[in-house]
Design a protein around this motif. Structure first.
Motif, PDB file in Angstrom:
ATOM      1  N   ILE A  90      14.251 -15.437   4.633  1.00 37.31           N
ATOM      2  CA  ILE A  90      15.355 -15.300   5.128  1.00 37.31           C
ATOM      3  C   ILE A  90      15.549 -16.774   6.194  1.00 37.31           C
ATOM      4  CG2 ILE A  90      16.856 -14.116   6.821  1.00 37.31           C
ATOM      5  CD1 ILE A  90      16.775 -12.875   4.020  1.00 37.31           C
ATOM      6  N   ASP A  91      14.462 -16.849   6.825  1.00 37.74           N
ATOM      7  CA  ASP A  91      14.553 -18.008   7.697  1.00 37.74           C
ATOM      8  C   ASP A  91      14.996 -19.487   6.810  1.00 37.74           C
ATOM      9  OD1 ASP A  91      14.036 -16.688   9.642  1.00 37.74           O
ATOM     10  OD2 ASP A  91      12.044 -17.090  10.175  1.00 37.74           O
ATOM     11  N   ASN A  92      14.013 -19.543   5.595  1.00 43.82           N
ATOM     12  CA  ASN A  92      14.459 -20.784   4.766  1.00 43.82           C
ATOM     13  C   ASN A  92      15.951 -20.832   4.335  1.00 43.82           C
ATOM     14  OD1 ASN A  92      11.645 -21.579   5.152  1.00 43.82           O
ATOM     15  ND2 ASN A  92      10.866 -20.518   3.325  1.00 43.82           N
ATOM     16  N   PHE A  93      16.361 -19.516   3.963  1.00 45.37           N
ATOM     17  CA  PHE A  93      17.829 -19.569   3.595  1.00 45.37           C
ATOM     18  C   PHE A  93      18.695 -20.245   4.936  1.00 45.37           C
ATOM     19  CE2 PHE A  93      16.812 -16.363  -0.036  1.00 45.37           C
ATOM     20  CZ  PHE A  93      17.551 -17.100  -0.809  1.00 45.37           C
ATOM     21  N   PHE A  94      18.677 -19.752   5.896  1.00 45.25           N
ATOM     22  CA  PHE A  94      19.377 -20.453   7.041  1.00 45.25           C
ATOM     23  C   PHE A  94      19.060 -21.890   7.501  1.00 45.25           C
ATOM     24  CE2 PHE A  94      19.428 -15.774   8.823  1.00 45.25           C
ATOM     25  CZ  PHE A  94      20.752 -15.575   8.332  1.00 45.25           C
ATOM     26  N   LYS A  95      17.798 -22.290   7.265  1.00 44.41           N
ATOM     27  CA  LYS A  95      17.440 -23.533   7.052  1.00 44.41           C
ATOM     28  C   LYS A  95      18.003 -24.396   6.281  1.00 44.41           C
ATOM     29  CE  LYS A  95      12.901 -23.173   9.202  1.00 44.41           C
ATOM     30  NZ  LYS A  95      11.386 -23.376   8.915  1.00 44.41           N
TER      31      LYS A  95
END
Length: 282
Positions: free
Chosen positions: A178-183
């Motif tokens: 999920i963090d990578n999607f936001f990145k």
């Protein structure tokens, strides 16, 4: 099938009216999953049962608000699973809510779903129907009828993200994903209502809705028959994908009417990212 869809239109109109005029408070009861029912949950369930009981092709119905299935017509060929008022906890703050319908032939397994529909009770009353294609209808208040608006199709990649569940209970690999999607620049769009959140992804052309298994919900929270299977069918017909992390959702069976599962629904790019994450999870 046409008669079922016509009844769903009537159900939508009647529930919409009830939302505008009836008590929005809590009932003194819980459903089979332990959720405290809103009074409108009970009213909406009664409205759906009333209308579907009049359709001779419907053999059986099962609702998120009912413990067991209700047999209507022994000679009917369709089995209808529905959530009469998804997101009812949002009613008292006046956010959009919805109804979800899965139409099955023979049994409630994912592979047996033959059509799905959902209703959005928001600033406008909208109905989405999935058969060979996914079609959006909008209620015309003056004509008192639903009008066809357009076909809904997902792009290969979206821009919005609806990550459900309690974050402190997420597994590390899921949180990293999920963090990578936001990145990558994805925008958070999550209301806590399955219908409005998935409707937004469809209308905006793509993205990802994610409700994973977690330490507090090891089998996920969302119900297969009433919520996940119908929306999986919608997303697949719209050109997207729906998985439980590793498997196509519509290949899943069920043991109990109220079985739950993790679920990821979205456009192809996002689901490929989920598959890569979950195949390599540790």
């Amino acid at each position: 099938m046409t008669e079922i869809m016509d009844r769903i239109k009537n159900i939508a109109i009647e529930i919409s009216s009830a939302i505008k005029t009836q008590d929005t408070g809590k009932a003194d009861t819980c459903n089979i999953s332990g959720d405290v029912q809103a009074k409108l949950d009970v009213i909406s369930d009664e409205i759906v049962e009333k209308h579907l009981s009049c359709v001779s092709s419907v053999a059986q119905i099962i609702s998120e608000e009912k413990e067991d299935a209700l047999t209507l017509n022994e000679n009917g060929k369709y089995f209808v699973a529905y959530d009469p008022l998804d997101g009812s906890s949002l009613i008292d703050v006046n956010l959009s809510v919805g109804s979800i319908f899965g139409i099955y032939k023979g049994d409630y397994a994912g592979e047996n779903i033959v059509a799905a529909a959902y209703v959005v009770y928001g600033p406008r009353l909208e109905l989405v129907v999935a058969r060979d294609t996914v079609e959006l209808f909008r209620f015309n208040e003056e004509k008192k009828e639903f009008e066809y608006i357009k076909e809904l199709r997902l792009s290969e990649k979206g821009k919005i993200l609806g990550p459900g569940g309690t974050q402190k209970c997420w597994y590390p690999y899921h949180k990293k994903m999920i963090d990578n999607f936001f990145k990558e620049g994805y925008r958070l769009r999550y209301s806590g209502g399955m219908v409005p959140d998935l409707h937004q992804i469809l209308l905006k052309g793509g993205g990802l809705f994610a409700y994973p298994a977690a330490t507090d919900k090891p089998k996920g929270k969302l119900r297969k028959l009433f919520e996940v299977f119908p929306f999986a069918y919608v997303f697949e017909r719209a050109g997207g994908l729906a998985i439980d992390g590793e498997n196509n959702i519509l290949t899943l069976g069920y043991e109990h009417y109220h079985d739950t599962t993790s679920c990821f629904l979205g456009s192809n790019y996002e689901i490929e990212k989920v598959l890569n994450t979950y195949k390599g999870k540790k």
